[in-house]
Design an enzyme around this catalytic site. Structure first.
Site, PDB file in Angstrom:
ATOM      1  N   PRO A  13       0.790  -1.218   0.000  1.00 17.88           N
ATOM      2  CA  PRO A  13       0.000   0.000   0.000  1.00 17.88           C
ATOM      3  C   PRO A  13       0.831   1.282   0.000  1.00 17.88           C
ATOM      4  CG  PRO A  13      -0.217  -1.150   2.104  1.00 17.88           C
ATOM      5  CD  PRO A  13       0.538  -2.044   1.183  1.00 17.88           C
ATOM      6  N   ASN A  14       0.328   2.230  -0.762  1.00 19.47           N
ATOM      7  CA  ASN A  14       0.848   3.594  -0.883  1.00 19.47           C
ATOM      8  C   ASN A  14       2.152   3.701  -1.655  1.00 19.47           C
ATOM      9  OD1 ASN A  14      -1.313   4.821   0.563  1.00 19.47           O
ATOM     10  ND2 ASN A  14      -0.410   4.003   2.434  1.00 19.47           N
ATOM     11  N   ARG A  21       5.020  11.166  -2.035  1.00 23.69           N
ATOM     12  CA  ARG A  21       4.785  10.850  -0.623  1.00 23.69           C
ATOM     13  C   ARG A  21       6.102  10.950   0.148  1.00 23.69           C
ATOM     14  NH1 ARG A  21       4.087   5.036   2.130  1.00 23.69           N
ATOM     15  NH2 ARG A  21       3.650   5.753   4.228  1.00 23.69           N
ATOM     16  N   TYR A  26      11.316   8.722   1.317  1.00 15.28           N
ATOM     17  CA  TYR A  26      11.206   7.652   0.325  1.00 15.28           C
ATOM     18  C   TYR A  26      11.890   7.975  -0.999  1.00 15.28           C
ATOM     19  CZ  TYR A  26       7.723   5.895   3.592  1.00 15.28           C
ATOM     20  OH  TYR A  26       7.094   5.440   4.718  1.00 15.28           O
ATOM     21  N   ASN A  78       8.090  -5.709  -1.060  1.00 13.83           N
ATOM     22  CA  ASN A  78       7.961  -4.553  -0.191  1.00 13.83           C
ATOM     23  C   ASN A  78       6.491  -4.495   0.196  1.00 13.83           C
ATOM     24  OD1 ASN A  78       7.725  -2.153   1.139  1.00 13.83           O
ATOM     25  ND2 ASN A  78       8.993  -0.986  -0.284  1.00 13.83           N
ATOM     26  N   ALA A  81       3.125  -1.148   4.724  1.00 13.87           N
ATOM     27  CA  ALA A  81       2.479  -1.262   6.033  1.00 13.87           C
ATOM     28  C   ALA A  81       2.051  -2.689   6.356  1.00 13.87           C
ATOM     29  CB  ALA A  81       1.278  -0.328   6.094  1.00 13.87           C
ATOM     30  N   HIS A  84       3.941  -5.180   8.808  1.00 14.62           N
ATOM     31  CA  HIS A  84       3.755  -5.195  10.248  1.00 14.62           C
ATOM     32  C   HIS A  84       2.407  -5.759  10.671  1.00 14.62           C
ATOM     33  CE1 HIS A  84       7.042  -2.481   9.542  1.00 14.62           C
ATOM     34  NE2 HIS A  84       6.226  -1.688   8.867  1.00 14.62           N
ATOM     35  N   ASP A  91       1.230 -15.984   5.504  1.00 13.15           N
ATOM     36  CA  ASP A  91       0.725 -17.345   5.297  1.00 13.15           C
ATOM     37  C   ASP A  91       0.824 -17.797   3.839  1.00 13.15           C
ATOM     38  OD1 ASP A  91       0.220 -17.655   7.988  1.00 13.15           O
ATOM     39  OD2 ASP A  91      -1.965 -17.483   7.807  1.00 13.15           O
ATOM     40  N   GLU A 102      12.781  -9.478   1.467  1.00  7.26           N
ATOM     41  CA  GLU A 102      11.998  -8.331   1.916  1.00  7.26           C
ATOM     42  C   GLU A 102      12.815  -7.060   1.677  1.00  7.26           C
ATOM     43  OE1 GLU A 102      10.133  -6.648   6.113  1.00  7.26           O
ATOM     44  OE2 GLU A 102      10.941  -8.674   6.045  1.00  7.26           O
ATOM     45  N   HIS A 104      12.736  -2.583   1.889  1.00  3.87           N
ATOM     46  CA  HIS A 104      12.097  -1.338   2.325  1.00  3.87           C
ATOM     47  C   HIS A 104      12.965  -0.169   1.896  1.00  3.87           C
ATOM     48  CE1 HIS A 104       9.112  -3.425   4.683  1.00  3.87           C
ATOM     49  NE2 HIS A 104      10.087  -4.202   5.113  1.00  3.87           N
ATOM     50  N   LEU A 105      12.349   0.857   1.389  1.00  5.87           N
ATOM     51  CA  LEU A 105      13.077   2.052   0.960  1.00  5.87           C
ATOM     52  C   LEU A 105      13.724   2.766   2.140  1.00  5.87           C
ATOM     53  CD1 LEU A 105      10.329   3.243  -1.488  1.00  5.87           C
ATOM     54  CD2 LEU A 105      12.664   2.677  -2.170  1.00  5.87           C
ATOM     55  N   SER A 106      12.975   2.911   3.220  1.00  3.56           N
ATOM     56  CA  SER A 106      13.489   3.598   4.403  1.00  3.56           C
ATOM     57  C   SER A 106      14.021   2.566   5.398  1.00  3.56           C
ATOM     58  CB  SER A 106      12.382   4.434   5.058  1.00  3.56           C
ATOM     59  OG  SER A 106      11.387   3.585   5.605  1.00  3.56           O
ATOM     60  N   ARG A 111      12.808   4.021  12.650  1.00  7.56           N
ATOM     61  CA  ARG A 111      11.545   4.754  12.610  1.00  7.56           C
ATOM     62  C   ARG A 111      10.701   4.427  13.839  1.00  7.56           C
ATOM     63  NH1 ARG A 111       8.864   4.541   6.890  1.00  7.56           N
ATOM     64  NH2 ARG A 111       7.537   6.012   8.008  1.00  7.56           N
ATOM     65  N   ARG A 115       7.096  -0.067  13.537  1.00  5.79           N
ATOM     66  CA  ARG A 115       7.698  -0.492  12.270  1.00  5.79           C
ATOM     67  C   ARG A 115       8.912  -1.402  12.466  1.00  5.79           C
ATOM     68  NH1 ARG A 115       5.269   2.618   8.244  1.00  5.79           N
ATOM     69  NH2 ARG A 115       4.556   4.645   8.951  1.00  5.79           N
TER      70      ARG A 115
END
Length: 150
Positions: A13-14, A21, A26, A78, A81, A84, A91, A102, A104-106, A111, A115
């Site tokens: 998402p996002n 954003r 990011y 990625n 949200a 978490h 599953d 996995e 993540h940009l940040s 954070r 997170r």
């Protein structure tokens, strides 16, 4: 399959808001720019990428199932949200046995405390976090290295 082995690139998402954003967190690259750059790396690496971005958990779950059914050798994930919160995504990754890295940009560990915990990290082959857009290419290369020649 033309283009070599299939790898799913799953975006949560996002991530469709990349470039606008919180660019200080990011980066300024859009999702389209990131996708184009990753597709270029895939050509060099001899793999075919299937990109799926959704703000809806069920669509992401279905994308993992579909990729596994279509013979994908692994995934770059990625989950944003959903990293978490999504037991469903965890599953399906376990049920399909789809190996994944996995990303993540940040740096999620620098954070907010919520997170810091990933529901995916302990079942991932590895994790790339905090390196911005280049993290996707590193995750793809790491995935392919772990999978070995195919």
């Amino acid at each position: 399959m033309s283009g070599g082995r299939l790898v799913l690139v799953l975006q949560g998402p996002n991530l469709d808001l990349l470039g606008t954003r919180e660019p200080e967190r990011y980066g300024r690259d859009t999702l389209a720019t990131l996708t184009t750059r990753l597709d270029g790396a895939a050509v060099t690496l001899g793999v075919q990428l299937r990109h799926v971005q959704s703000n809806h958990e069920g669509i992401l779950v279905d994308a993992v199932r579909d990729a596994a059914s279509d013979g994908a050798v692994g995934a770059v994930v990625n989950a944003a949200a959903y990293t978490h919160t999504s037991i469903a995504l965890r599953d399906v990754l376990l049920a399909t046995r789809l190996p994944f890295v996995e990303v993540h940009l940040s740096n999620v560990h620098a954070r907010e405390p919520f997170r810091h915990h990933s529901l995916l990290a302990d079942v991932a082959l590895g994790q790339v976090t905090g390196l911005g857009a280049v993290g996707y290419e590193l995750a793809l290369r790491g995935l392919l290295d772990r999978l070995g020649p195919g």
